[in-house]
Design an enzyme around this catalytic site. Structure first.
Site, PDB file in Angstrom:
ATOM      1  N   ALA A  90       2.640  -1.843  -0.902  1.00 55.38           N
ATOM      2  CA  ALA A  90       2.784  -2.680  -2.533  1.00 55.38           C
ATOM      3  C   ALA A  90       2.173  -2.199  -3.383  1.00 55.38           C
ATOM      4  CB  ALA A  90       3.734  -4.070  -1.877  1.00 55.38           C
ATOM      5  N   ALA A 135      -2.332  -4.875  -5.380  1.00 55.68           N
ATOM      6  CA  ALA A 135      -1.797  -3.767  -4.205  1.00 55.68           C
ATOM      7  C   ALA A 135      -1.854  -4.837  -2.651  1.00 55.68           C
ATOM      8  CB  ALA A 135      -2.114  -2.562  -4.652  1.00 55.68           C
ATOM      9  N   LYS A 136      -1.135  -4.445  -1.847  1.00 55.34           N
ATOM     10  CA  LYS A 136      -0.842  -4.514  -0.337  1.00 55.34           C
ATOM     11  C   LYS A 136      -0.207  -4.005   0.298  1.00 55.34           C
ATOM     12  CE  LYS A 136      -3.332  -8.151   0.971  1.00 55.34           C
ATOM     13  NZ  LYS A 136      -4.685  -8.746   0.498  1.00 55.34           N
ATOM     14  N   GLY A 137      -0.543  -3.587   1.500  1.00 57.50           N
ATOM     15  CA  GLY A 137      -0.069  -2.461   2.401  1.00 57.50           C
ATOM     16  C   GLY A 137      -0.054  -3.634   3.977  1.00 57.50           C
ATOM     17  N   ASP A 176      -8.118  -6.191   5.734  1.00 56.13           N
ATOM     18  CA  ASP A 176      -7.571  -7.193   5.982  1.00 56.13           C
ATOM     19  C   ASP A 176      -6.746  -7.486   7.049  1.00 56.13           C
ATOM     20  OD1 ASP A 176      -5.140  -9.769   5.493  1.00 56.13           O
ATOM     21  OD2 ASP A 176      -4.996  -8.548   3.553  1.00 56.13           O
TER      22      ASP A 176
END
Length: 449
Positions: A90, A135-137, A176
């Site tokens: 995202a 952002a993150k995924g 993460d």
């Protein structure tokens, strides 16, 4: 003049409407605690909007990600069978610079979680005044179910699927939950092989031997400790007389606890996924390996000493000066917010306090310093790493620590000024600073027709 007056009145009406909406949302949220990261992030955005003069259209725009990449990631297992996993990336907002945020391997990864966390990354970067967006995924997978070879193959294929979306000037992933420096090394290598040249700046959190920064892994915990120290000093809690409880003894919680103990605070309780320990006289946290280093270390310490074993939930309610929730999200809820015994909460994890709980704590006079400031050491040192990669010039650990100290104190001071000037909570102050910077950037750049 008439036109300007009408515009001002209209803006004021919008802010009043948003305040009313935020109030109703607080009431409705109190009845349920199953809100997603995205729901929480949007509620926090709405609340922040009541404190700043930002166009309604800009607020609506920031409720949504710019893009969400969903990919299929096939994996040949060690036994020759093939499993197929779903991956997400995202990308929320890039008005201030390339997207930036972690990649997690976890069975609970969802599209909405990635979007919500990407929003928080936008605010975190803006609070720290870094030239990045959020952002993150991640991949929907239990990393414990994979061998090392399977994890590498999954990572390299995921990199290929996202190759068009990431890059040192596009989107820069980082470790993460369920990922680590080795994971970032595989991403860097796969991306570099595809591009035909070594490009260390495509990810951060790499091993230092291939362009990673010294001090990156402990940076989120270090920033939590710095923010705790500054906040305690502000509220006249000398560290030498301050008791601290830390939920979560992973890389963030362990680093924060060890540094605070070194600076004179008394860490009376820590915990990991297996449970917690409590000793009112203080715990020798330096002698306990983190959960990442040794998963059973906290409970093993309890078996070898006279400390009291307690459930994770009980740690949150201990009568201490400072509580650091540094494990997972949504641990402080409407159900236990009235029982929180600390005077100050420093958020080490992402989103540990639900929207409803935050309101209860504020009404009780508990000072909550939000995650988007407290654990921002990770993305800040990632920025340092990115600079080192671009310039091909490595910094010493001492320089990294000095630069992080300077940046965290500067950002904390800016929030303190907003707290005092506007008479708002620390979370509201953080969102005021972040939202103002992002909105100003959007206004300066304009909207493409």
């Amino acid at each position: 003049m008439a036109s300007n007056s009408q515009s001002t009145a209209s803006d004021e009406a919008h802010r009043t409407d948003r305040a009313a909406d935020a109030g109703s949302e607080r009431e409705s949220t109190a009845d349920h605690e199953s809100e997603t990261a995205l729901e929480t992030a949007r509620r926090q955005l709405e609340r922040a909007a009541t404190h700043v003069d930002v166009d309604e259209a800009a607020i609506e725009r920031l409720k949504h990600p710019a893009k969400v990449h969903e990919v299929t990631v096939p994996l040949q297992r060690d036994d020759g069978s093939v499993d197929v996993f779903t991956g997400y990336r995202a990308q929320h907002d890039s008005v201030r610079g390339p997207y930036k945020g972690g990649l997690r391997y976890h069975p609970g990864v969802t599209r909405d979680e990635c979007v919500g966390l990407s929003m928080w990354m936008t605010w975190k970067c803006a609070v720290m005044d870094l030239p990045f967006g959020g952002a993150k995924g991640g991949i929907v997978v239990d990393p414990k179910s994979l061998s090392e070879d399977e994890t590498e193959r999954l990572t390299r294929r995921f990199t290929q699927e996202l190759r068009h979306a990431i890059g040192p000037t596009k989107d820069i992933p980082a470790p993460d939950m369920g990922t680590d420096p080795e994971t970032m090394a595989w991403i860097m290598d796969a991306y570099s092989m595809q591009e035909g040249e070594t490009i260390p700046g495509v990810v951060t959190g790499k091993p230092p031997v291939i362009g990673g920064s010294y001090g990156r892994e402990e940076a989120p915990g270090r920033s939590v400790a710095i923010v705790t120290r500054e906040t305690c000093d502000y509220y006249d809690y000398p560290l030498s007389e301050t008791t601290v409880a830390v939920q979560g003894f992973g890389s963030v919680g362990a680093s924060a606890a060890r540094l605070l103990s070194k600076w004179g605070a008394t860490v009376v309780a820590v915990s990991d996924v297996n449970g917690g320990i409590y000793d009112p006289d203080g715990i020798d946290v330096a002698s306990i390996p983190s959960h990442d280093e040794e998963p059973e270390a906290v409970t093993q310490y309890a078996a070898e000493t006279d400390v009291t074993q307690i459930p994770n939930a009980d740690l949150l309610e201990l009568d201490v000066d400072v509580l650091v929730p540094a494990a997972v999200g949504n641990v402080i809820t409407a159900d236990n917010a009235d029982a929180i015994g600390a005077d100050i909460v420093i958020e080490g994890a992402n989103g540990p306090t639900t929207f409803a709980a935050d309101t209860i704590l504020e009404e009780r006079g508990v000072h909550v310093v939000p995650d988007i400031l407290a654990n921002a050491g990770g993305v800040t040192v990632s920025y340092f790493e990115w600079l080192q990669d671009i310039n091909r010039r490595k910094w010493s650990l001492e320089r990294v620590h000095d630069e992080l100290e300077s940046e965290m104190v500067r950002a904390w001071t800016e929030l303190r000024d907003e707290v005092e000037a506007r008479d708002v909570s620390w979370r509201d102050a953080a969102y005021v600073v972040a939202l103002s910077r992002v909105a100003d950037a959007h206004e300066a750049r304009g909207l493409w027709p």
